[in-house]
Design an enzyme around this catalytic site. Sequence first.
Site, PDB file in Angstrom:
ATOM      1  N   ASN A   1     -32.162   7.307-111.591  1.00  0.00           N
ATOM      2  CA  ASN A   1     -33.431   7.783-112.158  1.00  0.00           C
ATOM      3  C   ASN A   1     -33.345   7.576-113.672  1.00  0.00           C
ATOM      4  O   ASN A   1     -32.666   8.335-114.359  1.00  0.00           O
ATOM      5  CB  ASN A   1     -33.607   9.267-111.805  1.00  0.00           C
ATOM      6  CG  ASN A   1     -34.845   9.868-112.457  1.00  0.00           C
ATOM      7  OD1 ASN A   1     -35.655   9.153-113.067  1.00  0.00           O
ATOM      8  ND2 ASN A   1     -35.013  11.174-112.328  1.00  0.00           N
TER       9      ASN A   1
ATOM     10  N   LYS B   1     -35.529   8.043-115.775  1.00  0.00           N
ATOM     11  CA  LYS B   1     -36.387   8.993-116.509  1.00  0.00           C
ATOM     12  C   LYS B   1     -37.202   8.227-117.563  1.00  0.00           C
ATOM     13  O   LYS B   1     -37.533   7.069-117.339  1.00  0.00           O
ATOM     14  CB  LYS B   1     -35.559  10.143-117.088  1.00  0.00           C
ATOM     15  CG  LYS B   1     -34.709  10.816-116.000  1.00  0.00           C
ATOM     16  CD  LYS B   1     -34.151  12.143-116.390  1.00  0.00           C
ATOM     17  CE  LYS B   1     -33.359  12.716-115.208  1.00  0.00           C
ATOM     18  NZ  LYS B   1     -32.840  14.058-115.462  1.00  0.00           N
TER      19      LYS B   1
ATOM     20  N   HIS C   1     -39.436  16.036-108.705  1.00  0.00           N
ATOM     21  CA  HIS C   1     -38.274  16.245-109.584  1.00  0.00           C
ATOM     22  C   HIS C   1     -38.493  17.548-110.352  1.00  0.00           C
ATOM     23  O   HIS C   1     -39.620  17.890-110.711  1.00  0.00           O
ATOM     24  CB  HIS C   1     -38.116  15.064-110.545  1.00  0.00           C
ATOM     25  CG  HIS C   1     -36.820  15.091-111.276  1.00  0.00           C
ATOM     26  ND1 HIS C   1     -36.605  15.923-112.359  1.00  0.00           N
ATOM     27  CD2 HIS C   1     -35.652  14.433-111.066  1.00  0.00           C
ATOM     28  CE1 HIS C   1     -35.360  15.757-112.771  1.00  0.00           C
ATOM     29  NE2 HIS C   1     -34.763  14.869-112.014  1.00  0.00           N
TER      30      HIS C   1
ATOM     31  N   GLU D   1     -38.116  18.263-113.314  1.00  0.00           N
ATOM     32  CA  GLU D   1     -38.793  18.092-114.610  1.00  0.00           C
ATOM     33  C   GLU D   1     -40.306  18.033-114.413  1.00  0.00           C
ATOM     34  O   GLU D   1     -41.074  18.523-115.243  1.00  0.00           O
ATOM     35  CB  GLU D   1     -38.251  16.832-115.317  1.00  0.00           C
ATOM     36  CG  GLU D   1     -36.845  17.087-115.856  1.00  0.00           C
ATOM     37  CD  GLU D   1     -35.929  15.875-115.908  1.00  0.00           C
ATOM     38  OE1 GLU D   1     -36.409  14.732-115.809  1.00  0.00           O
ATOM     39  OE2 GLU D   1     -34.707  16.088-116.049  1.00  0.00           O
TER      40      GLU D   1
ATOM     41  N   GLU E   1     -30.921  18.916-106.317  1.00  0.00           N
ATOM     42  CA  GLU E   1     -30.550  18.851-107.730  1.00  0.00           C
ATOM     43  C   GLU E   1     -30.638  20.250-108.342  1.00  0.00           C
ATOM     44  O   GLU E   1     -31.732  20.696-108.716  1.00  0.00           O
ATOM     45  CB  GLU E   1     -31.500  17.926-108.496  1.00  0.00           C
ATOM     46  CG  GLU E   1     -31.463  16.486-108.038  1.00  0.00           C
ATOM     47  CD  GLU E   1     -31.936  15.541-109.137  1.00  0.00           C
ATOM     48  OE1 GLU E   1     -31.187  14.616-109.454  1.00  0.00           O
ATOM     49  OE2 GLU E   1     -33.029  15.735-109.686  1.00  0.00           O
TER      50      GLU E   1
ATOM     51  N   GLY F   1     -28.418  17.054-116.567  1.00  0.00           N
ATOM     52  CA  GLY F   1     -28.285  16.684-117.977  1.00  0.00           C
ATOM     53  C   GLY F   1     -27.450  17.653-118.788  1.00  0.00           C
ATOM     54  O   GLY F   1     -27.449  17.605-120.015  1.00  0.00           O
TER      55      GLY F   1
ATOM     56  N   SER G   1     -25.653  15.685-113.190  1.00  0.00           N
ATOM     57  CA  SER G   1     -24.441  15.266-113.907  1.00  0.00           C
ATOM     58  C   SER G   1     -23.433  14.528-113.023  1.00  0.00           C
ATOM     59  O   SER G   1     -22.230  14.721-113.156  1.00  0.00           O
ATOM     60  CB  SER G   1     -23.787  16.473-114.593  1.00  0.00           C
ATOM     61  OG  SER G   1     -24.680  17.054-115.530  1.00  0.00           O
TER      62      SER G   1
HETATM   63  P1  13P Z   1     -28.259  13.739-114.875  1.00  0.00           P
HETATM   64  O1  13P Z   1     -27.446  12.849-113.964  1.00  0.00           O
HETATM   65  O2  13P Z   1     -28.494  13.144-116.222  1.00  0.00           O
HETATM   66  O3  13P Z   1     -27.738  15.122-114.897  1.00  0.00           O
HETATM   67  O4  13P Z   1     -29.727  13.828-114.219  1.00  0.00           O
HETATM   68  C1  13P Z   1     -29.837  14.158-112.889  1.00  0.00           C
HETATM   69  C2  13P Z   1     -31.239  13.926-112.464  1.00  0.00           C
HETATM   70  O5  13P Z   1     -32.134  14.669-112.855  1.00  0.00           O
HETATM   71  C3  13P Z   1     -31.531  12.776-111.605  1.00  0.00           C
HETATM   72  O6  13P Z   1     -32.813  12.841-111.095  1.00  0.00           O
END
Ligand code: 13P
Length: 244
Positions: free
Chosen positions: A9, A11, A94, A96, A166, A172, A207
């Site tokens: 992803n 992002k 997601h 976010e 997740e 992150g 992560s």
């Molecule tokens: P990270 O791997 O940067 O923690 O992000 C995970 C994520 O949100 C994947 O969709």
Amino acid sequence: MRRSLVVGNWKMNGSLVQNKDLVGALKQKSFPSNVEVVVCPPTVYLPQVADLVNEDSICVGAQDVSHQANGAYTGDTAAEMLKEFACQYVIVGHSERREYQRESNTTVAEKCLQALKNNITPIACVGESLEQREQGATLSVISEQIQALIERLSEDQLKSIVIAYEPIWAIGTGLTATPEQAQEVHAAIREQLADAGSSVSLLYGGSVKAANAAELFTQKDIDGALVGGASLDADDFCAIANSF
Ligand code: 13P
């Protein structure tokens, strides 16, 4: 069908030049033949990345899709449009988007339905906040998120989706759920899905890096990873896919 998947992803990262470099580097790598590798660039770059990938070993996915088929939904992208750009997967719900766009469990289920109608595999994300985990509410929060999918999707549709667990506190932050914490949630999701459970691939995200992927993948209900930061580096992403 339950399969091993490693999904990047990206992002809101990338540019025409950076995407070309990253996909170019990924195409130099070798990925295990039993693992499906997917990259999910920002929507505007889907045509570019689909053209660059142009081979069987890497698939392309989107990061979101509209909950409607078409019409007056300014700024949204319909599943039918994604399909025109060789999109095989789409991430939905997601954390976010749930947080910043206030997406509800119902909206996430509707997005899954739109994707499925267009033969795109939705990767439906679920996860708890740190506060919810600390209150001991992890399994009930996840169960509510999964229940919304069970209520709106037929059994055949459920069998065709991918689910990504997740934990929000691990995204992150450099904090990863331990393999045991992730396995506990994955097993609960699979059980809740009942007969569909054995067909659904369950990914862990939060992560994930080359250093922790192998241990996560040894867990019996973890079928792969949804990778954020580490998917922007070809070496790291490739090492994760080769950790099976
Ligand atoms: P990270 O791997 O940067 O923690 O992000 C995970 C994520 O949100 C994947 O969709």
